[in-house]
Scaffold this active site. Sequence first.
Site, PDB file in Angstrom:
ATOM      1  N   LEU A   1       0.794  -1.233   0.000  1.00  0.00           N
ATOM      2  CA  LEU A   1       0.000   0.000   0.000  1.00  0.00           C
ATOM      3  C   LEU A   1       0.825   1.282   0.000  1.00  0.00           C
ATOM      4  O   LEU A   1       0.282   2.375  -0.057  1.00  0.00           O
ATOM      5  CB  LEU A   1      -1.001   0.013   1.168  1.00  0.00           C
ATOM      6  CG  LEU A   1      -0.508  -0.210   2.605  1.00  0.00           C
ATOM      7  CD1 LEU A   1       0.107   1.044   3.190  1.00  0.00           C
ATOM      8  CD2 LEU A   1      -1.657  -0.658   3.477  1.00  0.00           C
TER       9      LEU A   1
ATOM     10  N   PHE B   1       7.884   6.829   5.166  1.00  0.00           N
ATOM     11  CA  PHE B   1       7.560   5.900   6.253  1.00  0.00           C
ATOM     12  C   PHE B   1       6.065   5.581   6.247  1.00  0.00           C
ATOM     13  O   PHE B   1       5.233   6.471   6.083  1.00  0.00           O
ATOM     14  CB  PHE B   1       7.882   6.541   7.603  1.00  0.00           C
ATOM     15  CG  PHE B   1       9.339   6.556   7.962  1.00  0.00           C
ATOM     16  CD1 PHE B   1       9.912   5.507   8.661  1.00  0.00           C
ATOM     17  CD2 PHE B   1      10.145   7.633   7.602  1.00  0.00           C
ATOM     18  CE1 PHE B   1      11.258   5.518   9.013  1.00  0.00           C
ATOM     19  CE2 PHE B   1      11.493   7.659   7.939  1.00  0.00           C
ATOM     20  CZ  PHE B   1      12.050   6.598   8.653  1.00  0.00           C
ATOM     21  N   HIS B   2       5.760   4.319   6.461  1.00  0.00           N
ATOM     22  CA  HIS B   2       4.358   3.948   6.658  1.00  0.00           C
ATOM     23  C   HIS B   2       4.290   2.552   7.244  1.00  0.00           C
ATOM     24  O   HIS B   2       5.265   1.807   7.216  1.00  0.00           O
ATOM     25  CB  HIS B   2       3.571   4.013   5.348  1.00  0.00           C
ATOM     26  CG  HIS B   2       3.949   2.937   4.371  1.00  0.00           C
ATOM     27  ND1 HIS B   2       3.272   1.759   4.279  1.00  0.00           N
ATOM     28  CD2 HIS B   2       4.964   2.855   3.473  1.00  0.00           C
ATOM     29  CE1 HIS B   2       3.841   1.001   3.358  1.00  0.00           C
ATOM     30  NE2 HIS B   2       4.889   1.639   2.851  1.00  0.00           N
ATOM     31  N   ALA B   3       3.124   2.205   7.789  1.00  0.00           N
ATOM     32  CA  ALA B   3       2.884   0.830   8.239  1.00  0.00           C
ATOM     33  C   ALA B   3       1.479   0.471   7.775  1.00  0.00           C
ATOM     34  O   ALA B   3       0.936   1.118   6.877  1.00  0.00           O
ATOM     35  CB  ALA B   3       3.057   0.724   9.743  1.00  0.00           C
TER      36      ALA B   3
ATOM     37  N   PHE C   1       3.015   8.476   6.320  1.00  0.00           N
ATOM     38  CA  PHE C   1       1.570   8.488   6.130  1.00  0.00           C
ATOM     39  C   PHE C   1       0.923   7.298   6.792  1.00  0.00           C
ATOM     40  O   PHE C   1       1.518   6.241   6.983  1.00  0.00           O
ATOM     41  CB  PHE C   1       1.171   8.606   4.655  1.00  0.00           C
ATOM     42  CG  PHE C   1       1.216   7.315   3.881  1.00  0.00           C
ATOM     43  CD1 PHE C   1       2.339   6.973   3.166  1.00  0.00           C
ATOM     44  CD2 PHE C   1       0.125   6.460   3.864  1.00  0.00           C
ATOM     45  CE1 PHE C   1       2.387   5.790   2.450  1.00  0.00           C
ATOM     46  CE2 PHE C   1       0.165   5.265   3.151  1.00  0.00           C
ATOM     47  CZ  PHE C   1       1.297   4.934   2.438  1.00  0.00           C
TER      48      PHE C   1
END
Lengths: 88, 151
Positions: free
Chosen positions: A11, B65-67, B103
């Site tokens: 994603l 950066f994201h998870a 995000f």
Amino acid sequence: MRILAVCGMGLGSSLMLRMGVEKVLKAEGIEGTVEVSDVSSAKGEKADIIVAAPEIAEQLEGHSARVIAIKNMADKNEIKEKIMDYIS
Amino acid sequence: MLLDLLPEERIATKVKAENWREVGRKVGEILLRDNLVEDRYIDAMIKSLEDNGPYIVMAKGVAIFHARPEDGVKKTGMSLITLDAPVEFGHESNDPVKVAFAFGSINNEQHVEAMSQLMTVLMEDESIDKIYAKDTSSEVFDYISQIISNN
């Protein structure tokens, strides 16, 4: 042509990679669909080309699709050259 | 849309960070401050890099950066910091990082258009160096708005 853009979770960077590849396909007039996937789902999916960051591409070695590692996802020339290399 | 998710208040310039973990924490703390994510989301963003390597440095000088949504996202949003000094992430070709985004998205569909616009910004020639050269968040915001409206 079916292209799969893959990242760790399916994603984030895969989505950005999809956008980059779509822009290149459009600019070059190449027919193709680009879908996103996370790395574990991608192992079971069929595609002509898989595009991913180098670390992710390594995990997909041996896949029936041609696996292309893209180092700089914002670099249109890198994406174009690597996809054109597959087509020609 | 990108600028709805990334308002001027979520942009900070000349942020000091010693290493990539600190970069992740500082850019993540903006999301936490605005109550978009839980604290554990920041840990998950950092862990993702530990697990998968520095692939989040997806273009020259840029880390995103994201998870996952289930790692503690409350509301979809994005933040951006420019660094006081570039930071090495251990990426073979895109280091050092000058600009970092974070995000969080509550599902996989909501941020598609915003990511498309973000990609437009990143694909603009030298945009990262130009963003890095700005002094204030309003200058960064205006520059990003300008790229989006020209495309």
